[in-house]
Scaffold this motif. Structure first.
Motif, PDB file in Angstrom:
ATOM      1  N   PHE A 214       0.837  -1.200   0.000  1.00 22.63           N
ATOM      2  CA  PHE A 214       0.000   0.000   0.000  1.00 22.63           C
ATOM      3  C   PHE A 214       0.872   1.250   0.000  1.00 22.63           C
ATOM      4  O   PHE A 214       1.969   1.274   0.570  1.00 22.63           O
ATOM      5  CB  PHE A 214      -0.916   0.008   1.225  1.00 22.63           C
ATOM      6  CG  PHE A 214      -1.875  -1.154   1.251  1.00 22.63           C
ATOM      7  CD1 PHE A 214      -2.626  -1.480   0.138  1.00 22.63           C
ATOM      8  CD2 PHE A 214      -2.016  -1.927   2.392  1.00 22.63           C
ATOM      9  CE1 PHE A 214      -3.504  -2.550   0.152  1.00 22.63           C
ATOM     10  CE2 PHE A 214      -2.895  -2.995   2.425  1.00 22.63           C
ATOM     11  CZ  PHE A 214      -3.640  -3.309   1.296  1.00 22.63           C
ATOM     12  N   TRP A 216       0.545   3.908   1.604  1.00 23.01           N
ATOM     13  CA  TRP A 216       0.686   4.612   2.875  1.00 23.01           C
ATOM     14  C   TRP A 216       1.698   3.950   3.812  1.00 23.01           C
ATOM     15  O   TRP A 216       1.926   4.434   4.923  1.00 23.01           O
ATOM     16  CB  TRP A 216      -0.667   4.710   3.583  1.00 23.01           C
ATOM     17  CG  TRP A 216      -1.522   3.473   3.517  1.00 23.01           C
ATOM     18  CD1 TRP A 216      -2.549   3.228   2.660  1.00 23.01           C
ATOM     19  CD2 TRP A 216      -1.413   2.308   4.354  1.00 23.01           C
ATOM     20  NE1 TRP A 216      -3.095   1.989   2.901  1.00 23.01           N
ATOM     21  CE2 TRP A 216      -2.424   1.401   3.942  1.00 23.01           C
ATOM     22  CE3 TRP A 216      -0.581   1.942   5.403  1.00 23.01           C
ATOM     23  CZ2 TRP A 216      -2.609   0.166   4.538  1.00 23.01           C
ATOM     24  CZ3 TRP A 216      -0.757   0.711   6.006  1.00 23.01           C
ATOM     25  CH2 TRP A 216      -1.763  -0.159   5.570  1.00 23.01           C
ATOM     26  N   PRO A 307      -7.430  -2.162   6.353  1.00 26.26           N
ATOM     27  CA  PRO A 307      -8.074  -1.731   5.103  1.00 26.26           C
ATOM     28  C   PRO A 307      -7.050  -1.195   4.107  1.00 26.26           C
ATOM     29  O   PRO A 307      -6.000  -0.668   4.482  1.00 26.26           O
ATOM     30  CB  PRO A 307      -9.035  -0.627   5.568  1.00 26.26           C
ATOM     31  CG  PRO A 307      -9.248  -0.879   7.027  1.00 26.26           C
ATOM     32  CD  PRO A 307      -7.966  -1.450   7.532  1.00 26.26           C
ATOM     33  N   SER A 308      -7.381  -1.320   2.836  1.00 27.47           N
ATOM     34  CA  SER A 308      -6.499  -0.795   1.794  1.00 27.47           C
ATOM     35  C   SER A 308      -6.632   0.716   1.658  1.00 27.47           C
ATOM     36  O   SER A 308      -5.684   1.391   1.251  1.00 27.47           O
ATOM     37  CB  SER A 308      -6.811  -1.465   0.454  1.00 27.47           C
ATOM     38  OG  SER A 308      -8.174  -1.273   0.103  1.00 27.47           O
ATOM     39  N   ASN A 309      -7.795   1.245   2.012  1.00 27.37           N
ATOM     40  CA  ASN A 309      -7.999   2.689   1.976  1.00 27.37           C
ATOM     41  C   ASN A 309      -7.112   3.362   3.016  1.00 27.37           C
ATOM     42  O   ASN A 309      -7.066   2.943   4.177  1.00 27.37           O
ATOM     43  CB  ASN A 309      -9.471   3.002   2.235  1.00 27.37           C
ATOM     44  CG  ASN A 309      -9.744   4.488   2.309  1.00 27.37           C
ATOM     45  OD1 ASN A 309      -9.683   5.073   3.385  1.00 27.37           O
ATOM     46  ND2 ASN A 309     -10.039   5.096   1.173  1.00 27.37           N
ATOM     47  N   SER A 310      -6.407   4.397   2.613  1.00 24.42           N
ATOM     48  CA  SER A 310      -5.425   5.014   3.507  1.00 24.42           C
ATOM     49  C   SER A 310      -6.075   5.624   4.740  1.00 24.42           C
ATOM     50  O   SER A 310      -5.535   5.527   5.850  1.00 24.42           O
ATOM     51  CB  SER A 310      -4.628   6.080   2.750  1.00 24.42           C
ATOM     52  OG  SER A 310      -5.489   7.079   2.234  1.00 24.42           O
ATOM     53  N   ASP A 311      -7.242   6.253   4.587  1.00 25.44           N
ATOM     54  CA  ASP A 311      -7.898   6.876   5.735  1.00 25.44           C
ATOM     55  C   ASP A 311      -8.377   5.824   6.727  1.00 25.44           C
ATOM     56  O   ASP A 311      -8.184   5.958   7.941  1.00 25.44           O
ATOM     57  CB  ASP A 311      -9.077   7.729   5.265  1.00 25.44           C
ATOM     58  CG  ASP A 311      -9.781   8.424   6.422  1.00 25.44           C
ATOM     59  OD1 ASP A 311      -9.166   9.311   7.054  1.00 25.44           O
ATOM     60  OD2 ASP A 311     -10.939   8.062   6.708  1.00 25.44           O
ATOM     61  N   ALA A 312      -8.993   4.757   6.217  1.00 23.26           N
ATOM     62  CA  ALA A 312      -9.448   3.683   7.095  1.00 23.26           C
ATOM     63  C   ALA A 312      -8.262   2.973   7.746  1.00 23.26           C
ATOM     64  O   ALA A 312      -8.323   2.577   8.915  1.00 23.26           O
ATOM     65  CB  ALA A 312     -10.302   2.692   6.315  1.00 23.26           C
TER      66      ALA A 312
END
Length: 529
Positions: A214, A216, A307-312
């Motif tokens: 990822f 992040w 999670p793959s989403n950076s914010d999550a």
């Protein structure tokens, strides 16, 4: 027993002589071939491998055959880290002397990380079916794009390529400080060698990681290899105080915990963030945002992966850090050290070890943590009161039992009982005060009446001696109230100040009517016309 050759029959002597001659002649003719076969006609003159990270690895071999052309060649490659065990046929021109070359693609999905061990050997066959197997060769993949410098301190092996004078020594000093910090926080020691690879630029760092990493990610540890990668562009960079202790914590934890024990990712990452020497304020802000909106991620969603989403993912790190911090503050360092000890024994699952160390399994720990943060509970009231099964084979530490929110029903019930008792006592005190006031008022009235009666007696004099009492008086002096006779009780009765419990007064009855009278209600009867 010894037998004389001359005494044997003539035919036997002739046959034995012929056999000996045949063996002698045949042996002389066949011995070179047999000797060659026994000595293996194929020999390796040179072999090598060259890593061109991250794109490919080249393998080379030169061999010769003293009897026949080499016609078939295979290379066998294994990479235990990735469960790779591959055999590839390599083109060989039929000749007694050959040079072989094979390229292993390591780009994209064939990525092999630095630190991985590759083992290989060659298999050669000639036209006479002679087979030759080379010796096993093992090597470690390195990032060949840079000229690495290294230093060692205890189990720590530190690698860097930054040319700034004194960079390596300063980096080692910080690493030793981090190691001592981890010992103080966790009570754990390294007991295996580990490697720290320090990159000086973001691009170089990211290109060294697997292709599915990822964006992040700021550092990465690979516990099976006992190595970690992170980026440090300057010794004053805050990421040095964040990423190096973070990745070192991962390696320390997995050196402690048995490889057969699955550690939840929230605990693995939460402990690593907890051990950092720098925490960016944005992580706290992200957690507070989730607390305001009651949107914490369930632990079940961050147990195996983030999670793959950076914010999550950022929220997952913030939650994990806060939960581990809660565990240290609530249950204490001794309980966490006991947890590490149980995890290293390979006799319990993480949930069982957690229950034995702090008295809570993951489900009840999550619920208790939620309530401490003023978040909605994660368990129903029935689940909160359900006792957690105790491991039968593990002696638990005698730790002070923390005040858990799972027992809040009992606490609320006790608080409610106290409030009710306080209300009853307050009511009793109010009624008692009112009774005393009424008794005082009654006493004052009676005293006033006595004074008034005495005053009247002074003016009228005593009644005639032996004379009848005045009509309408039932004893006592004129003007003195008659004693009250009642089937009920007086509200001011000192013996029964609050009346008889459970007794109700009947409604007033209408006055009796004269015989023959009609009931006209409240109005008089109209005269008949």
């Amino acid at each position: 027993m010894f037998v004389h050759y001359a005494r044997l029959p003539l035919l036997v002597r002739v046959l034995s002589s012929l056999a000996a001659a045949w063996l002698l002649i045949g042996g002389e003719l066949a011995s070179p071939a047999l000797a060659e076969r026994a000595a293996d006609p194929i020999s390796v003159m040179a072999q090598s491998q060259s890593v061109h990270f991250p794109n490919y690895i080249d393998f080379q071999l030169s061999a010769t055959d003293s009897l026949a052309p080499i016609v078939v060649a295979y290379i066998h490659v294994s990479i235990p880290l990735f469960d790779v065990d591959d055999t590839e046929r390599v083109t060989a021109n039929a000749a007694k002397t050959i040079t072989l070359h094979w390229r292993m693609d390591t780009s994209g999905n064939n990525y092999i990380m630095p630190g991985a061990t590759v083992t290989y050997y060659w298999e050669l066959s000639d036209s006479l079916d002679n087979v030759h197997l080379t010796k096993y060769v093992s090597f470690i993949v390195t990032d060949t794009r840079f000229t690495w410098q290294s230093t060692t301190q205890g189990y720590m092996h530190l690698h860097w390529y930054n040319e700034t004078p004194g960079f390596g020594q300063a980096l080692l000093t910080r690493a030793v400080i981090d190691e001592n910090h981890l010992l103080e926080v966790t009570g754990l020691h390294y007991h295996q060698a580990f490697n720290l690879w320090v990159y000086s630029s973001e691009d170089a760092f990211r290109s060294a990681l697997p292709p599915d990493t990822f964006e992040w990610v700021g550092g990465e540890a690979f516990p099976p290899l006992n190595e970690a990668f992170f980026m440090v562009s300057s010794l004053t960079d805050e990421t040095l105080a964040r990423d190096m202790p973070h990745e070192m914590t991962h390696l320390l934890l997995h050196q402690t915990v048995s490889t057969d024990t699955d550690i939840p990712l929230w605990f693995d990452e939460g402990l690593a963030v907890y051990c950092q020497l720098y925490h960016e304020p944005e992580m706290t802000d992200r957690l507070n945002e989730a607390l305001r909106s009651h949107s914490l991620l369930p632990l079940a969603q961050i147990t195996e992966r983030f999670p793959s989403n950076s914010d999550a993912a950022y929220l997952a790190y913030a939650e994990s850090w806060n939960l581990v911090d809660y565990m240290y503050r609530t249950f204490g360092k001794t309980a966490l050290e006991h947890l590490f000890q149980l995890l290293s024994s390979n006799r319990q699952t993480f949930d069982e070890a957690l229950q034995a160390a702090i008295g809570e399994d993951q489900a009840h720990l999550e619920n208790q943590w939620h309530l401490a943060l003023h978040q909605p509970p994660t368990l129903s009231p029935a689940e909160m009161q359900t006792p957690v099964a105790q491991p039968a084979t593990t002696a638990q530490l005698q730790l002070p039992a923390p005040a858990t929110s799972d027992s809040r029903d009992t606490t609320l019930a006790a608080l409610g009982a106290m409030l009710m008792l306080t209300a009853l006592l307050g009511t009793a005190l109010l009624l008692l005060s009112a009774r005393n006031q009424r008794l005082q008022a009654l006493a004052a009235v009676q005293a006033a009446e006595q004074i008034l009666s005495a005053s009247r007696g002074d003016r009228q004099g005593p009644p005639p001696s032996g004379g009848p009492l005045s009509p309408g008086h039932q004893g006592g002096w004129p003007g003195q109230p008659s004693p009250r006779i009642s089937d009920g009780f007086s509200y001011f009765d000192s013996d029964r100040p609050f009346g008889l419990p459970g007794r109700e007064e009947d409604p007033l009855s209408p006055p009796p009517q004269e015989p023959g009278a009609e009931d006209h209600g409240p109005w008089p009867p109209r005269p008949e016309v």
